[in-house]
Design an enzyme around this catalytic site. Structure first.
Site, PDB file in Angstrom:
ATOM      1  N   PHE A 118       0.849  -1.195   0.000  1.00  0.00           N
ATOM      2  CA  PHE A 118       0.000   0.000   0.000  1.00  0.00           C
ATOM      3  C   PHE A 118       0.881   1.241   0.000  1.00  0.00           C
ATOM      4  CE2 PHE A 118      -4.474   1.286   0.869  1.00  0.00           C
ATOM      5  CZ  PHE A 118      -5.090   0.235   0.221  1.00  0.00           C
ATOM      6  N   GLN A 232      -6.513  15.105   3.081  1.00  0.00           N
ATOM      7  CA  GLN A 232      -5.896  14.166   2.132  1.00  0.00           C
ATOM      8  C   GLN A 232      -6.643  14.105   0.807  1.00  0.00           C
ATOM      9  OE1 GLN A 232      -5.679   9.584   2.756  1.00  0.00           O
ATOM     10  NE2 GLN A 232      -3.611  10.417   2.818  1.00  0.00           N
ATOM     11  N   HIS A 234      -6.808  11.851  -2.363  1.00  0.00           N
ATOM     12  CA  HIS A 234      -6.415  10.540  -2.881  1.00  0.00           C
ATOM     13  C   HIS A 234      -6.120  10.725  -4.366  1.00  0.00           C
ATOM     14  CE1 HIS A 234      -6.572   6.335  -3.963  1.00  0.00           C
ATOM     15  NE2 HIS A 234      -6.750   5.986  -2.707  1.00  0.00           N
ATOM     16  N   LEU A 244     -14.000   6.367  -5.610  1.00  0.00           N
ATOM     17  CA  LEU A 244     -12.610   5.973  -5.380  1.00  0.00           C
ATOM     18  C   LEU A 244     -12.212   4.742  -6.183  1.00  0.00           C
ATOM     19  CD1 LEU A 244     -10.086   6.413  -3.486  1.00  0.00           C
ATOM     20  CD2 LEU A 244     -11.026   4.530  -2.156  1.00  0.00           C
ATOM     21  N   GLU A 247      -6.318   2.282  -3.781  1.00  0.00           N
ATOM     22  CA  GLU A 247      -4.874   2.171  -3.906  1.00  0.00           C
ATOM     23  C   GLU A 247      -4.462   0.710  -4.145  1.00  0.00           C
ATOM     24  OE1 GLU A 247      -2.716   5.201  -1.607  1.00  0.00           O
ATOM     25  OE2 GLU A 247      -2.054   3.468  -0.455  1.00  0.00           O
ATOM     26  N   ARG A 292       0.244   9.479  -0.608  1.00  0.00           N
ATOM     27  CA  ARG A 292      -0.836  10.122  -1.360  1.00  0.00           C
ATOM     28  C   ARG A 292      -0.600  11.608  -1.587  1.00  0.00           C
ATOM     29  NH1 ARG A 292      -5.831   6.883   1.549  1.00  0.00           N
ATOM     30  NH2 ARG A 292      -5.359   4.923   0.496  1.00  0.00           N
ATOM     31  N   HIS A 360     -10.380  12.950   0.175  1.00  0.00           N
ATOM     32  CA  HIS A 360     -10.656  11.594   0.638  1.00  0.00           C
ATOM     33  C   HIS A 360     -10.757  11.476   2.148  1.00  0.00           C
ATOM     34  CE1 HIS A 360     -10.674   7.282   0.412  1.00  0.00           C
ATOM     35  NE2 HIS A 360      -9.532   7.149   1.053  1.00  0.00           N
ATOM     36  N   ARG A 395      -1.917  10.871   6.078  1.00  0.00           N
ATOM     37  CA  ARG A 395      -2.191   9.498   6.503  1.00  0.00           C
ATOM     38  C   ARG A 395      -1.722   8.506   5.451  1.00  0.00           C
ATOM     39  NH1 ARG A 395      -6.560   5.609   5.580  1.00  0.00           N
ATOM     40  NH2 ARG A 395      -7.527   7.057   4.120  1.00  0.00           N
TER      41      ARG A 395
HETATM   42  C1  LIG Z   1     -14.386   5.203  -0.498  1.00  0.00           C
HETATM   43  C2  LIG Z   1     -13.483   5.067   0.677  1.00  0.00           C
HETATM   44  C3  LIG Z   1     -12.580   4.027   0.747  1.00  0.00           C
HETATM   45  C4  LIG Z   1     -11.719   3.906   1.832  1.00  0.00           C
HETATM   46  N1  LIG Z   1     -10.840   2.864   1.881  1.00  0.00           N
HETATM   47  C5  LIG Z   1     -10.039   2.718   2.965  1.00  0.00           C
HETATM   48  C6  LIG Z   1      -9.167   1.600   3.065  1.00  0.00           C
HETATM   49  O1  LIG Z   1      -9.112   0.728   2.204  1.00  0.00           O
HETATM   50  N2  LIG Z   1      -8.371   1.513   4.165  1.00  0.00           N
HETATM   51  C7  LIG Z   1      -8.396   2.433   5.164  1.00  0.00           C
HETATM   52  O2  LIG Z   1      -7.666   2.296   6.142  1.00  0.00           O
HETATM   53  N3  LIG Z   1      -9.254   3.503   5.103  1.00  0.00           N
HETATM   54  C8  LIG Z   1     -10.066   3.648   4.028  1.00  0.00           C
HETATM   55  N4  LIG Z   1     -10.921   4.723   3.975  1.00  0.00           N
HETATM   56  C9  LIG Z   1     -11.054   5.590   5.159  1.00  0.00           C
HETATM   57  C10 LIG Z   1     -11.903   4.880   6.219  1.00  0.00           C
HETATM   58  O3  LIG Z   1     -12.818   4.031   5.602  1.00  0.00           O
HETATM   59  C11 LIG Z   1     -12.655   5.865   7.101  1.00  0.00           C
HETATM   60  O4  LIG Z   1     -11.791   6.828   7.609  1.00  0.00           O
HETATM   61  C12 LIG Z   1     -13.302   5.128   8.272  1.00  0.00           C
HETATM   62  O5  LIG Z   1     -14.065   4.033   7.811  1.00  0.00           O
HETATM   63  C13 LIG Z   1     -14.159   6.036   9.106  1.00  0.00           C
HETATM   64  O6  LIG Z   1     -14.822   5.258  10.069  1.00  0.00           O
HETATM   65  P1  LIG Z   1     -15.593   5.944  11.268  1.00  0.00           P
HETATM   66  O7  LIG Z   1     -16.189   4.858  12.092  1.00  0.00           O
HETATM   67  O8  LIG Z   1     -14.721   6.924  11.915  1.00  0.00           O
HETATM   68  O9  LIG Z   1     -16.768   6.766  10.550  1.00  0.00           O
HETATM   69  P2  LIG Z   1     -17.928   6.319   9.553  1.00  0.00           P
HETATM   70  O10 LIG Z   1     -17.805   4.941   9.082  1.00  0.00           O
HETATM   71  O11 LIG Z   1     -18.002   7.400   8.547  1.00  0.00           O
HETATM   72  O12 LIG Z   1     -19.207   6.356  10.472  1.00  0.00           O
HETATM   73  C14 LIG Z   1     -19.723   7.564  10.979  1.00  0.00           C
HETATM   74  C15 LIG Z   1     -20.982   7.261  11.760  1.00  0.00           C
HETATM   75  O13 LIG Z   1     -21.390   8.438  12.430  1.00  0.00           O
HETATM   76  C16 LIG Z   1     -22.774   8.607  12.310  1.00  0.00           C
HETATM   77  N5  LIG Z   1     -23.082  10.037  12.414  1.00  0.00           N
HETATM   78  C17 LIG Z   1     -22.470  11.063  11.774  1.00  0.00           C
HETATM   79  N6  LIG Z   1     -23.050  12.224  12.134  1.00  0.00           N
HETATM   80  C18 LIG Z   1     -24.045  11.921  13.004  1.00  0.00           C
HETATM   81  C19 LIG Z   1     -25.016  12.682  13.712  1.00  0.00           C
HETATM   82  N7  LIG Z   1     -25.109  14.007  13.586  1.00  0.00           N
HETATM   83  N8  LIG Z   1     -25.878  12.013  14.511  1.00  0.00           N
HETATM   84  C20 LIG Z   1     -25.824  10.667  14.631  1.00  0.00           C
HETATM   85  N9  LIG Z   1     -24.939   9.900  13.988  1.00  0.00           N
HETATM   86  C21 LIG Z   1     -24.059  10.527  13.193  1.00  0.00           C
HETATM   87  C22 LIG Z   1     -23.124   8.000  10.968  1.00  0.00           C
HETATM   88  O14 LIG Z   1     -24.472   7.596  10.946  1.00  0.00           O
HETATM   89  C23 LIG Z   1     -22.158   6.812  10.913  1.00  0.00           C
HETATM   90  O15 LIG Z   1     -22.751   5.696  11.525  1.00  0.00           O
HETATM   91  C24 LIG Z   1     -11.781   4.858   2.886  1.00  0.00           C
HETATM   92  C25 LIG Z   1     -12.688   5.897   2.822  1.00  0.00           C
HETATM   93  C26 LIG Z   1     -13.510   6.023   1.715  1.00  0.00           C
HETATM   94  C27 LIG Z   1     -14.429   7.201   1.659  1.00  0.00           C
END
Ligand SMILES: Cc1cc2nc3c(=O)[nH]c(=O)nc-3n(C[C@H](O)[C@H](O)[C@H](O)COP(=O)(O)OP(=O)(O)OC[C@H]3O[C@@H](n4cnc5c(N)ncnc54)[C@H](O)[C@@H]3O)c2cc1C
Length: 597
Positions: A118, A232, A234, A244, A247, A292, A360, A395
């Site tokens: 990666f 970031q 991407h 996306l 990578e 990135r 991203h 990151r």
């Molecule tokens: C397309 C894509 C591909 C990616 N691929 C990778 C990868 O391969 N490897 C890697 O390490 N990272 C990757 N990332 C980054 C990584 O996926 C994210 O940073 C990570 O999943 C975020 O997880 P989280 O639990 O912090 O938030 P999220 O999964 O975004 O969850 C946020 C939660 O908060 C809740 N929420 C938000 N606001 C409110 C509110 N006001 N009231 C109540 N609930 C709320 C939502 O309902 C949701 O349940 C990727 C990101 C994207 C966009």
């Protein structure tokens, strides 16, 4: 108001971080009453769309030193090294735990866990489940969380404010979207796991729900936002949609070409390509697998030199995976093929994929310490919404999925402990605050008839200002213009009007509340970037091109200021064993094996 709800620990967010925190809190103290609030059904959280994988040292040819070094240098030395060490240590344990909970990690032919190279990683260490890693991880976490009967879920409840009394976070208000009622939820401890806020930019891989609500809520409650200037890009998003192309496509051997058919990264000091180097060389970091920030910056240079393709959706370069062949593409990156066909109009088996940099991930977020605690007692934060800081100024891909496990777990344990020790609520004062919030939402949005500003107009103007002034390259002038625009938009937002005055599933109301948070975090970002007069990682100032460790080997902390622009303060970076050095990518690097340490 409707009856007040009460729990011991409340987790806001049902993504990877939120679910991991729920499980950790439930495991730590089974007698606690836990709740999770999420504005969407948990499986719809953005984590589900993560494709490439999650980093953790597992192979004998690798070592924790390598992972620590890659993360710190990738971060351009802005990561807190104690947090990185803790993270790297916990990573394999967390990923193994996930396997036990049912995450189907892809395998080597001998049955051991497979890892892929990666970006910015010296050697392959990214665990993956084909190219649907986030989907499988979120499933494993969600189904595991279901076995804890002490957990109550509030799906499709939108959190609007934190309730703070007596110097302690003691709950939140949330709109039950089905009825439109504003509800009071008291909690002895709250964990913010609301994900990132990439939607403040116009062109992003981020789901529409990623509007930075939790950063906004914590910020308005007085908690500083750390390192917000680091955004970031991407390097490989599909033009037009921003979808996306992971990578992993480059990890599996994909190469980038400009409009002259050149593998243009050769000119950018990002190491030697794998295919022309000694295939036995242990360093697997090649040009296309540079970090990135560097790849996105290289695109901008190619664009300046007229070396990119043009299309109705903007400029692009090509990502070529044809040499992998149909069988490998289908086996290793089937989702890339599906996305390229459906949204890029090309079958990567026969044609290169058009790609361009796309917003991203936000390295910055709610400031926490190494135990995921914020400076506001009773409030924790984990996942993309938080800034520990593990990711510093840039990151590394695949560190984020692991981060949400490691620090989600830590937050869950810390919050559970705290909840046991702080049994009391200042109920009357908290209910008064909640009533004020209910009135605010009614007066400013639901019942307001004379607002003339449109949500979509303000949002579009905000996004345009962010891209033009606070994008990959920035200057004092561009950032000042963005900051001024945001101040103007915040003023205009006071006059926003809704067409929909109903209560049930009023998505126009939630859009307004999201925009309110977006304006706040965008303002903290613009001012943090304005005051960081150096270039580091993803923050590139063309008027201050050098990294300036003497003045800026520090985290910025933006604090909400009701009277105007945020106040920016600084905090030293924690350095343990890796003194600041130049970031070098190339074959001269050495890999440390586990046996060597
Ligand atoms: C397309 C894509 C591909 C990616 N691929 C990778 C990868 O391969 N490897 C890697 O390490 N990272 C990757 N990332 C980054 C990584 O996926 C994210 O940073 C990570 O999943 C975020 O997880 P989280 O639990 O912090 O938030 P999220 O999964 O975004 O969850 C946020 C939660 O908060 C809740 N929420 C938000 N606001 C409110 C509110 N006001 N009231 C109540 N609930 C709320 C939502 O309902 C949701 O349940 C990727 C990101 C994207 C966009």
């Amino acid at each position: 108001m409707a009856e007040t709800i009460q729990h011991d620990v409340v987790i806001i967010g049902g993504g990877g971080a939120g679910l991991r925190a729920v499980i950790a809190a439930a495991e730590a103290h089974p007698d606690l009453d836990i709740a999770m609030v999420s504005k969407v059904y948990p499986m719809r959280s953005h984590t589900v769309s993560a494709e490439g994988g999650a980093a953790g040292v597992i192979k004998d040819n690798d070592s924790k030193e390598n992972h620590i070094h890659d993360t710190i240098s990738g971060a351009d030395w802005l990561a807190d090294q104690d947090a990185v060490e803790y993270f790297v240590d916990e990573a394999p344990k967390e990923l193994t735990l996930l396997e036990h909970w049912g995450c189907p990690w892809s395998r080597e032919p001998d049955g051991s866990v497979a890892v892929r190279p990666f970006g910015g990683m010296l050697i392959e260490r990214t665990w993956f489940a084909a190219d649907k890693t986030g989907f499988h991880m979120l499933h494993a976490l969600f189904q595991t969380s279901l076995k804890y009967t002490q957990v109550t879920r509030y799906d499709e409840w939108f959190a609007t404010r934190l309730l703070v009394e007596n110097g302690r976070c003691q709950g939140l208000t949330a709109i039950e979207l089905r009825t439109g009622q504003v509800r009071t939820i008291l909690a002895k401890a709250v964990i913010m796991c609301t994900g990132g806020g990439g939607r403040i930019f116009p062109f992003t891989t981020n789901a529409a729900i990623k509007t930075g609500d939790g950063m906004g809520m914590a910020y308005l409650a007085g908690v500083p936002l750390k390192d917000m200037e680091f955004v970031q890009y991407h390097p490989t998003g599909l033009p037009g949609s921003g979808i996306l192309i992971t990578e992993a496509a480059r990890g599996e051997g994909g190469i980038l070409l400009n409009n002259k058919g050149e593998r243009y990264l050769e000119a950018y000091n990002l190491g030697t390509p794998l295919d022309v180097d000694d295939p036995e060389h242990p360093v697997k970091r090649s040009m296309e697998l540079g970090p990135r920030d560097r790849l996105s910056q290289a695109f901008m240079h190619e664009q300046d030199q007229g070396n990119v393709f043009d299309s109705e959706f903007g400029t692009y370069v090509q990502l070529d995976v044809r040499h992998l062949g149909e069988k490998e593409i289908n086996r290793k990156i089937p989702f890339v093929r599906e996305l390229a066909k459906n949204y890029g109009g090309v079958d990567p088996v026969n044609e290169p994929i058009p790609v361009r940099p796309v917003v991203h991930y936000m390295m910055g977020g709610v400031a926490t310490d190494i135990s995921a605690a914020t400076e506001l007692p009773g409030l924790w934060a984990a996942g993309e919404t938080a800034c520990v800081s593990l990711n510093g100024a840039n990151r590394l891909g695949s560190n984020s999925l692991t981060e949400l496990l490691v620090f989600g777990a830590r937050a869950g344990e810390g919050a559970a402990e705290w909840a046991r020790e702080h049994p009391d609520f200042d109920t009357a004062a908290l209910e008064a605050q909640a009533e004020a919030e209910q009135r605010r939402i009614a007066d400013n949005f639901i019942n307001k008839q004379d607002g003339t500003e449109r949500i979509s107009t303000i949002r579009t103007e905000l996004q345009t200002a962010m891209e033009s002034g606070a994008g990959i390259y920035r200057t004092e002038q561009s950032l000042q213009a963005t900051a001024d625009k945001i101040a103007e938009l915040k003023e205009r937002f006071k006059n926003v009007g809704l067409d929909d005055h109903s209560l049930s599933f009023n998505t126009e109301l939630t859009s307004a509340l999201e925009l309110e948070f977006m304006l706040e975090i965008a303002e903290s970002l613009a001012h943090s970037a304005l005051q960081r007069t150096e270039s580091r990682g993803s923050h590139q100032r063309t008027d201050y091109e050098a990294r300036d460790d003497a003045n800026f080997l520090r985290h910025s902390l933006a604090r909400y200021n009701a009277g105007g622009a945020p106040a920016i303060d600084y905090q030293d970076v924690v350095i343990t064993n890796w003194p600041p050095a130049e970031r070098v990518y190339g074959a001269e690097e050495t890999v440390v094996k586990t046996d060597d340490v």
